[in-house]
Every structure is written in C-alpha cells, then in structure tokens.
Design a protein around this motif. Structure first.
Motif, PDB file in Angstrom:
ATOM      1  N   VAL A 191       3.598   2.177   2.731  1.00  0.00           N
ATOM      2  CA  VAL A 191       3.109   1.783   4.054  1.00  0.00           C
ATOM      3  C   VAL A 191       3.875   0.536   4.490  1.00  0.00           C
ATOM      4  N   TYR A 226      -0.238   4.566  10.825  1.00  0.00           N
ATOM      5  CA  TYR A 226       0.514   3.864   9.779  1.00  0.00           C
ATOM      6  C   TYR A 226       2.009   4.096   9.966  1.00  0.00           C
ATOM      7  N   GLN A 274       0.836  -1.196   0.000  1.00  0.00           N
ATOM      8  CA  GLN A 274       0.000   0.000   0.000  1.00  0.00           C
ATOM      9  C   GLN A 274       0.872   1.248   0.000  1.00  0.00           C
ATOM     10  N   TRP A 275       0.308   2.326  -0.514  1.00  0.00           N
ATOM     11  CA  TRP A 275       1.003   3.609  -0.602  1.00  0.00           C
ATOM     12  C   TRP A 275       0.131   4.683   0.015  1.00  0.00           C
ATOM     13  N   ALA A 276       0.749   5.647   0.649  1.00  0.00           N
ATOM     14  CA  ALA A 276       0.020   6.730   1.309  1.00  0.00           C
ATOM     15  C   ALA A 276       0.423   8.068   0.706  1.00  0.00           C
ATOM     16  N   ALA A 282      -3.863   8.011  10.790  1.00  0.00           N
ATOM     17  CA  ALA A 282      -4.560   7.657   9.553  1.00  0.00           C
ATOM     18  C   ALA A 282      -5.287   8.828   8.894  1.00  0.00           C
ATOM     19  N   ILE A 316      -4.800   6.237   1.680  1.00  0.00           N
ATOM     20  CA  ILE A 316      -4.113   4.987   1.363  1.00  0.00           C
ATOM     21  C   ILE A 316      -4.580   4.477  -0.004  1.00  0.00           C
ATOM     22  N   LYS A 351       0.770  -1.045  10.214  1.00  0.00           N
ATOM     23  CA  LYS A 351      -0.450  -0.372  10.672  1.00  0.00           C
ATOM     24  C   LYS A 351      -0.782  -0.894  12.062  1.00  0.00           C
TER      25      LYS A 351
END
Length: 127
Positions: A77, A97, A44-46, A106, A111, A80
């Motif tokens: 990410v 995160y 995942q990328w934020a 968050a 995300i 979490k």
C-alpha cells in the motif's frame, strides 16, 4: 498391594519416557529465510479478494483502467484516500488505496500490517 506397585512403576516409566521424548532443541527462526520487507513498521500490504480487479489511474469509478490483478495477488500500500461521489440520497463515501499499478477501491482488497500475514492469506485464496 503388588498390583499398586506394578501400576505405579508403569506410570513412572511412562512419565520418564514422555518427559525425555518431548524434549527437543529449539531450532528458532532462520533469519536468512526472512525478507526484510516482511516486518517493516508502518508499511501495509493488500491482498486482492475479488477474482479480477481493475486498477484505476486515479481514485474513482469513472477513471481510466491502467492495469489488472487477480485474487490472491499481494501489493504494498502506497497511499489511501477517501472520496465522495453522487448527490443527495445517492451520495456515498468510498475509500481507495494506491498501489504501484494504480488505485483500487477498499472493498476489493484486505489490508494487513505485515507481508507475512498478507502472503499467508494470499496462499489460502489461491488454493
């Protein structure tokens, strides 16, 4: 009758022109331009949504600040966690995160399930 023939001839001519003008060779996707990090399953990328955020050493509002980021920056990410803080009526559950620089709450990031989407959103935020 002559008018109908002329109209039909013009219609056929326009149909052939449109048909051949719209045909083009499909160029496809240039594999060399895609970074392998963009489409990794399970990663995942934020994208930072707030104008300025502070990375914490550990999840929690009272933790030490270890780094900073600005709106539109993209991070992978790494983890979490959910933490509970406060007591009684002021008790709250927060999701945090983990990123390379530290932890962020968050609600200051969005995300995404791949880097292409995250980069697109980041570009929109920077404009």
């Amino acid at each position: 009758m002559n008018f109908i023939r002329k109209a039909f001839a013009v219609f056929l001519s326009m149909a052939f022109i449109c048909m051949f003008a719209s045909c083009s060779k499909n160029k496809g996707i240039d594999d060399a331009s895609l970074n392998q990090d963009y489409l990794v399953p399970g990663v995942q990328w934020a994208v930072v949504q707030d104008p300025y955020v502070a990375f914490k050493e550990n999840p929690g509002f009272d933790e030490n600040v270890v780094s900073h980021a600005r709106r539109g920056e993209v991070f992978e990410v790494l983890g979490k966690t959910n933490i509970t803080s406060g007591r009684g009526a002021s008790k709250r559950n927060d999701t945090w995160y983990k990123f390379e620089p530290g932890w962020l709450e968050a609600n200051v990031v969005m995300i995404y399930n791949n880097k292409l989407k995250a980069d697109r959103e980041a570009n929109l935020l920077k404009d």
